[in-house]
Motif scaffolding. Structure first.
Motif, short mmCIF file in Angstrom:
data_model
loop_
_atom_site.label_atom_id
_atom_site.label_comp_id
_atom_site.label_asym_id
_atom_site.label_seq_id
_atom_site.Cartn_x
_atom_site.Cartn_y
_atom_site.Cartn_z
N ARG A 142 -2.22 3.73 -17.72
CA ARG A 142 -1.02 3.20 -17.20
C ARG A 142 -0.28 4.00 -16.35
O ARG A 142 0.82 3.80 -15.85
CB ARG A 142 -0.15 2.72 -18.39
N GLY A 143 -0.84 5.24 -15.94
CA GLY A 143 -0.22 6.02 -14.70
C GLY A 143 -0.43 5.74 -13.32
O GLY A 143 -1.17 4.68 -13.14
N ALA A 144 0.05 6.68 -12.63
CA ALA A 144 0.08 6.45 -10.94
C ALA A 144 -1.55 6.72 -10.69
O ALA A 144 -1.90 6.06 -9.73
CB ALA A 144 0.84 7.49 -10.48
N PHE A 145 -2.14 7.52 -11.24
CA PHE A 145 -3.72 7.69 -11.14
C PHE A 145 -4.51 7.20 -12.39
O PHE A 145 -4.03 7.22 -13.45
CB PHE A 145 -3.96 9.03 -11.06
N ILE A 146 -5.70 6.49 -12.00
CA ILE A 146 -6.79 6.24 -13.00
C ILE A 146 -8.06 6.91 -12.57
O ILE A 146 -8.34 6.90 -11.42
CB ILE A 146 -6.74 4.68 -12.84
N SER A 147 -8.73 7.40 -13.56
CA SER A 147 -10.01 8.18 -13.50
C SER A 147 -11.03 6.84 -12.87
O SER A 147 -11.18 5.83 -13.12
CB SER A 147 -10.43 8.42 -14.72
N HIS A 148 -11.64 7.48 -11.87
CA HIS A 148 -12.70 6.71 -11.22
C HIS A 148 -12.10 5.24 -10.73
O HIS A 148 -12.94 4.31 -10.44
CB HIS A 148 -13.76 6.47 -12.03
N ASP A 149 -10.90 5.40 -10.06
CA ASP A 149 -10.35 4.09 -9.79
C ASP A 149 -9.55 4.26 -8.64
O ASP A 149 -8.68 5.32 -8.67
CB ASP A 149 -9.73 3.30 -10.65
N ARG A 150 -9.26 3.65 -7.67
CA ARG A 150 -8.22 3.58 -6.58
C ARG A 150 -6.92 3.11 -7.14
O ARG A 150 -6.94 1.98 -7.56
CB ARG A 150 -8.63 3.09 -5.41
N THR A 151 -5.85 3.68 -6.78
CA THR A 151 -4.57 2.98 -6.97
C THR A 151 -3.61 3.24 -5.51
O THR A 151 -4.13 4.08 -4.72
CB THR A 151 -3.62 3.67 -7.95
N ARG A 152 -2.89 2.44 -5.31
CA ARG A 152 -1.56 2.42 -4.19
C ARG A 152 -0.39 2.34 -4.66
O ARG A 152 -0.21 2.24 -5.75
CB ARG A 152 -2.06 1.28 -3.44
N PHE A 153 0.32 2.82 -3.55
CA PHE A 153 1.92 2.69 -4.04
C PHE A 153 2.41 1.47 -4.38
O PHE A 153 3.13 1.07 -5.14
CB PHE A 153 2.70 3.43 -2.85
N ARG A 154 1.67 0.31 -3.95
CA ARG A 154 2.15 -0.84 -4.45
C ARG A 154 1.89 -1.37 -5.83
O ARG A 154 2.50 -2.26 -6.42
CB ARG A 154 1.32 -1.77 -3.08
N ASP A 155 1.04 -0.67 -6.27
CA ASP A 155 0.64 -0.57 -7.74
C ASP A 155 1.91 -0.08 -8.74
O ASP A 155 1.95 -0.54 -9.87
CB ASP A 155 -0.55 -0.03 -7.89
N ILE A 156 2.69 0.77 -8.25
CA ILE A 156 3.74 1.29 -8.96
C ILE A 156 5.04 0.36 -8.68
O ILE A 156 5.78 0.41 -7.96
CB ILE A 156 4.13 2.88 -8.29
N LEU A 157 4.92 -0.58 -9.83
CA LEU A 157 5.87 -1.76 -9.86
C LEU A 157 7.19 -1.34 -10.44
O LEU A 157 8.31 -1.75 -10.04
CB LEU A 157 5.41 -3.02 -10.47
#
Length: 405
Positions: free
Chosen positions: A210-225
């Motif tokens: 549930r954090g800003a970073f996820i192991s072995h996966d990409r996240t974006r600023f738009r995911d930070i709702l």
């Protein structure tokens, strides 16, 4: 008749008496005693400001990276070959920290060029190290053992062996330890790399990571709702000094007795592993089962392993490192920590650097984590059980933060 006169000249003594010297020395001693703490406090304030500036630069680096690639740097990125055995160094086993990809963005372009291009190994044989480097515990690979000034807090005295290249800053993985080391690929660093059951792994990771970073996966600023200004992306960590500090040396394999750290985040505390007479240190003897001397907190800047480059918002700042798994790269409660007095720095998603105190409201530290099979307040999609502190670590749990922190 001429008279002669005898003039007696009284000799004037120059200098201090012994009593006067003792009084002056005593006054100087009192002044030094009064001023020294003030000087030391001023020096620490300067070190703390420098530490904050480092984090500010790293926060800007994350934003510049996102502007360039439209995603955040991956926690646990890199290269892999299915079935590659441990120690082959044909791949880095998708174990790279976010700092590796960020090196060009905090003035380490030369180091990035070494990492991103094949380079000859230490023996000079024709076989080069692979692109993006070998496994992150390979001491013969120059970039992995390089100390980077931007990743070091001046207040932290740790240096040299048995660490490789130290870091005082780490990525925020949220308020749950379940799947924090695996992510949607299900990769575990201390086993042979295989990719299988991806649908199951993806389900588990969606619920718990549930954090800003996820192991072995990409996240974006738009995911930070929840909003960038209300979500922690980076945090400060103290590095290990070899002194059994509960904040810097992980206690491992604590799920072996039945109850797990995921179910009881302060398991190591109530199991009596912390020395009651010196509550910042582990008791002597076994248990607790502590990590190896070269596996301390922040000991590998290039590795994504939990002890090296991750924080969670479960236990409040400067609490113990308590792991379910038998490896410092497995799952565990790893909060922020520092050598500053009373708290530690974090970086919010908007780039703001804040100093959070140890007394931040942290909900119920006896409450189990949120995960796929959780029930009640641990069910997927629940607000964080860990109060304001937990809410700051989640990216999209819809908590309302209505007070300053």
């Amino acid at each position: 008749m001429q008279k002669s006169t005898n003039v007696r000249v009284r000799a004037t003594k120059l200098g201090f008496t012994l009593v006067e010297l003792l009084v002056v020395i005593a006054i100087i001693g009192v002044l030094v005693g009064l001023l020294l703490p003030a000087v030391q406090a001023a020096r620490e304030a300067a070190r703390r400001m420098s530490c904050s500036n480092n984090l500010k630069q790293l926060g800007l680096s994350v934003h510049n990276y996102h502007s360039a690639y439209n995603q955040l740097p991956m926690h646990g990125g890199g290269t892999w070959v299915d079935g590659t055995p441990i120690g082959s160094n044909l791949t880095n086993r998708m174990d790279l920290s976010i700092w590796v990809g960020l090196t060009p963005f905090f003035e380490q372009q030369a180091l990035w060029e070494q990492i991103s291009n094949p380079m000859n190994n230490a023996t000079g044989t024709p076989n080069p190290w692979p692109t993006m480097g070998p496994e992150t515990d390979e001491t013969g690979y120059g970039p992995w053992v390089t100390d980077l000034p931007t990743l070091r807090c001046p207040s932290d005295p740790g240096s040299g062996l048995p660490a490789m290249g130290r870091t005082n800053y780490a990525a925020c993985l949220g308020d749950s330890i379940h799947y924090m080391d695996q992510g949607p690929l299900g990769i575990v660093q201390d086993t042979t790399l295989t990719l299988a059951n991806l649908a199951t792994h993806a389900q588990q990771a969606r619920a718990a990571c549930r954090g800003a970073f996820i192991s072995h996966d990409r996240t974006r600023f738009r995911d930070i709702l929840d909003g960038l200004s209300s979500t922690i992306i980076l945090g400060e960590i103290a590095t290990d000094l070899g002194d059994r500090d509960i904040r810097t040396m992980p206690a491992l394999n604590n799920a072996a007795g039945g109850e797990s750290v995921m179910e009881e985040p302060d398991l190591c505390q109530h199991e009596g592993f912390v020395d009651p007479t010196r509550p910042q240190f582990w008791i002597t003897g076994t248990p607790p089962n502590l990590a190896a001397s070269d596996e301390g907190r922040g000991f590998r800047w290039a590795a994504s392993g939990t002890a090296f480059n991750a924080i969670t918002t479960i236990l409040p700042p400067n609490r113990e490192l308590c792991f379910d798994g038998a490896s410092p790269s497995s799952t565990g409660s790893v909060t922020v920590s520092s050598r500053h007095q009373g708290g530690a720095h974090v970086v919010m998603g908007d780039g703001a650097v804040k100093f959070l105190t140890d007394s931040i409201e942290a909900g119920d530290v006896h409450h189990g984590n949120v995960w796929l099979s959780g029930t009640g307040e641990s069910a997927p999609g629940s607000i964080s059980p860990y109060g304001l502190w937990g809410a700051l670590g989640t990216r999209a749990s819809k908590e309302v933060i209505d007070s300053d922190f």
